[in-house]
Write an enzyme that holds these catalytic residues in place. Structure first.
Site, short mmCIF file in Angstrom:
data_model
loop_
_atom_site.label_atom_id
_atom_site.label_comp_id
_atom_site.label_asym_id
_atom_site.label_seq_id
_atom_site.Cartn_x
_atom_site.Cartn_y
_atom_site.Cartn_z
N VAL A 1 91.53 64.97 56.73
CA VAL A 1 92.33 64.71 55.54
C VAL A 1 92.59 66.01 54.77
O VAL A 1 93.71 66.28 54.33
CB VAL A 1 91.64 63.68 54.63
CG1 VAL A 1 92.51 63.39 53.42
CG2 VAL A 1 91.37 62.39 55.40
N ARG B 1 81.70 73.15 54.89
CA ARG B 1 80.37 73.56 55.30
C ARG B 1 80.39 74.85 56.11
O ARG B 1 79.59 75.73 55.92
CB ARG B 1 79.71 72.44 56.13
CG ARG B 1 78.62 71.71 55.35
CD ARG B 1 78.10 70.53 56.14
NE ARG B 1 78.59 69.28 55.55
CZ ARG B 1 78.56 68.11 56.17
NH1 ARG B 1 78.09 68.01 57.39
NH2 ARG B 1 78.99 67.03 55.56
N LYS C 1 85.93 56.43 48.47
CA LYS C 1 85.79 55.02 48.06
C LYS C 1 84.37 54.66 47.70
O LYS C 1 84.12 53.91 46.76
CB LYS C 1 86.32 54.10 49.15
CG LYS C 1 85.62 54.27 50.48
CD LYS C 1 86.56 54.16 51.66
CE LYS C 1 87.33 55.45 51.83
NZ LYS C 1 87.94 55.65 53.14
N VAL D 1 91.78 53.89 49.11
CA VAL D 1 92.02 52.49 49.50
C VAL D 1 93.22 52.41 50.44
O VAL D 1 94.33 52.77 50.08
CB VAL D 1 92.27 51.60 48.27
CG1 VAL D 1 92.46 50.15 48.70
CG2 VAL D 1 91.14 51.72 47.26
N GLY E 1 85.32 56.86 69.47
CA GLY E 1 85.22 57.57 68.19
C GLY E 1 85.92 56.85 67.05
O GLY E 1 86.25 57.43 66.03
N LYS F 1 86.45 49.30 48.99
CA LYS F 1 87.87 49.30 48.63
C LYS F 1 88.21 48.07 47.80
O LYS F 1 88.94 48.14 46.80
CB LYS F 1 88.74 49.36 49.89
CG LYS F 1 88.51 50.64 50.70
CD LYS F 1 89.14 50.55 52.09
CE LYS F 1 88.76 51.76 52.94
NZ LYS F 1 89.13 51.59 54.36
#
Lengths: 428, 428
Positions: free
Chosen positions: B15, B46, B107, B134, B189, B207
């Site tokens: 994202v 990280r 969320k 959401v 996955g 959500k």
């Protein structure tokens, strides 16, 4: 609590009264959500004496919408009269000049005068909001202008006239002709006073032109919509399309192509398993596609007192909350004039031909299609015992030009009775 | 041009990188739409050395998200790390204290600490936006908070975990057991590192709790969600439900009732002809119902780089445009603590019982249901030749209590083998 946001509502038909009811019934909720009370100062309509099923006695009355729009006790002018000229336009212009914000449900006005009004409003520092103008209660203007603002929009599609979708689904469900269902819908009051606004696709095309402007940063250009109504859709094609796994919808599509902006409002085939294909009755659906979001589908009531008033109320609350966007999502002066593109995007087509049933007919038709560069995906032939028989063809992706050329060629063979039917299949 | 809006992005997974790409690829579009340029000042994750498929060299790097959130050259802190405590929470709190606005996709954090964070942000005059939290790319937070702000919301429903919907539709399509498809999905996955977040319904319940807060003006209360995952859904019930015209979905429902706020996340039957019933695979769908708007259905991708980043970008652009709403749509201090209501809303139920096939069994079961006040709408019995046979019952609307009592009674007859299966049928 902060100062109330004061409304002047012009037009007290179903939507206007719906909005009055929301303000009356949800005062606390609206104040909490808008951050300030929302009040009605004054209203205007043609006939003051008419009983409208709502108590209007607390509001000042104006016979003249322009006078209403200019009142000192009005912050937001809510125009719900309709009509793309006359009092609607005059009063909105007057409101902007008088320093009011504007909320309107007037798709025709925005489709035709949207650019000029947006420029006027933005120069004056006022906003025009119009969620109710497109697809009734569906918050599609907001979804496109705000919710998908991070996207390059790649396609906008929609079934945005409930009456047309009602007619087409009713034809299919009841096996009735267009004329029969048209008369039925008219008698039930489902159609505009001028039914061509509905069945001619004009109303839906207004909405498409508005969405296209927001989606592509272009000046709204209603005249460039390639427009075809549903009057020529036959029950035969609805049934044959169903046989092949499709439904016929009055579908609006706007796409920005290398050749310009293509805006189409026309009957199209869509797969019966797709959300658009499954849309029954008067419900509206808008499909928004963007480079990041892929595809969003919005579905809901496209008309009616409550749903349309819901959209008007959302605009009013947004103004109460201090949201001040340019009319079409970016400054009106930055909107470009798009070159109109006709039939720039290729697609598969559905073809129905009535051909003389003699040896070699089918081969000849297939050859003509091939010569025009139209490649056949699926073909069906019915009723071999008759002197002529319908054949149905679904093509691979091709151009409108190639289809037109192929149909000319088919007719020239002398093997085709009547006019060929060709309907675009929209990939959804 | 006005001052740029400067972002600090913490978390560079799919994202975060999706958001970086939108800012990089659509700079002009974003500036036009937001009314000012949108720029990235600094990023944090990280591992600085990892190749993430995007050029980050122009941005300052912070190892510590809190440090990023406090940078002078950051106006909006974009938190995309996840986790309901630890760095995500610390850094958002630090950002607010430092006078930054916040955009997050988190969320879990909002479902658990949303009220406290909203109060902190509003006291500080900062905004927290979370469209991406959401239903991924679907602009549902906006639709509910803004688009339907004129409504009293009457029901919020949704299929909001794509992995669960994938599993359930795959079970049905391939005729596989839950365990088989779970393993398959895990291997592909499709599931979170802790799969219970998905299949236990926790992620979807986060959500739902957020949407319920916005819809009903209540403090977000994740602990009050009546939660049941999909682990007990069998292929047999999927097939039997299909036979009766239903599909099984992990459906979230939030309704404000006279007895309090009911929030449920559980497998439900929905008609296979409804938009929810027709939802295949990993797509999400949210249904919003209001007193004015009736019903709005929103459908789209619930996850993925592009769709989720699209939602993040929309929030950033809204902040650029000057939209400053309270976190949950009305002041956090005005949100009320709702009394949790369990099973307050009655519904029809699907019941599957394995009963001993001897004369009078069926009559006895029917009598027990009748005694508990459960009225039968439809009943089917299979496989008379076996020593025991499944019977399927669809009841009329009844309460959870009556169903539980009826099942106890059925078991007490000694005619039922194994545990009865009861699944709510949500009217959609």
């Amino acid at each position: 609590m902060t100062k109330p946001l004061r409304l002047g509502i012009a037009g007290l038909g179903t939507v206007g009264i719906g909005m009055v009811k929301i303000v009356q019934n949800h005062a606390n909720k609206l104040a909490l959500r808008a951050g300030r009370p929302i009040e009605i100062s004054a209203v205007s309509a043609r006939d003051k004496t008419k009983d409208r099923g709502a108590d209007l006695s607390a509001y000042a009355w104006e016979d003249d919408a322009v006078a209403l729009a200019q009142r000192d006790d009005v912050d937001v002018y809510v125009e719900l009269m309709g009509g793309h000229d006359g009092p609607a336009k005059d009063s909105i212009e007057a409101a902007i000049t008088a320093g009011k914000d504007v909320v309107t449900a007037n798709k025709a006005l925005l489709a035709i005068h949207g650019q000029a009004l947006a420029e006027q409003a933005e120069a004056a520092g006022q906003v025009i909001r119009f969620e109710a103008a497109v697809a009734g209660g569906i918050p599609v203007v907001k979804a496109l202008t705000e919710g998908l603002a991070g996207n390059e929009i790649t396609r906008v599609m929609g079934v945005m006239n409930g009456s047309c979708n009602y007619i087409l689904t009713r034809m299919q469900d009841a096996g009735l002709t267009y004329e029969e269902v048209f008369d039925e819908a008219n008698a039930l009051g489902y159609l505009e006073a001028d039914p061509q606004l509905d069945v001619g696709g004009i109303d839906a095309a207004h909405k498409l032109a508005i969405l296209a402007s927001i989606a592509y940063g272009t000046q709204v250009d209603f005249d460039a919509v390639d427009l075809e109504g549903i009057g020529s859709v036959t029950i035969e094609d609805i049934n044959q399309a169903a046989d092949m796994g499709y439904r016929i919808k009055l579908l609006g599509v706007a796409q920005l192509t290398g050749r310009g902006l293509e805006q189409r409002m026309s009957p199209c085939l869509v797969p019966d398993t797709s959300p658009l294909g499954q849309l029954q009755g008067g419900t509206n659906m808008v499909v928004l596609e963007g480079d990041a979001v892929e595809q969003i589908v919005l579905r809901g009531p496209g008309a009616g007192e409550g749903p349309t008033a819901s959209a008007v109320a959302a605009d009013v609350i947004d103004i109460g909350r201090g949201l001040r966007l340019p009319t079409f999502g970016q400054p009106a002066t930055s909107l470009v004039k798009a070159r109109p593109a006709r039939a720039a995007v290729s697609a598969p087509y559905y073809i129905r031909l009535q051909i003389v049933d003699k040896p070699g007919s089918l081969a000849k038709i297939a050859a003509v299609l091939g010569d025009a560069g139209v490649s056949i995906d699926r073909m069906r032939q019915y009723g071999h015992s008759e002197p002529s028989a319908p054949i149905l063809i679904v093509t691979h992706k091709t151009t409108r030009t190639a289809i037109d050329e192929a149909m000319e060629g088919c007719v020239a063979t002398g093997l085709v009775e009547g006019d060929p039917v060709t309907i675009r299949i929209e990939t959804v």
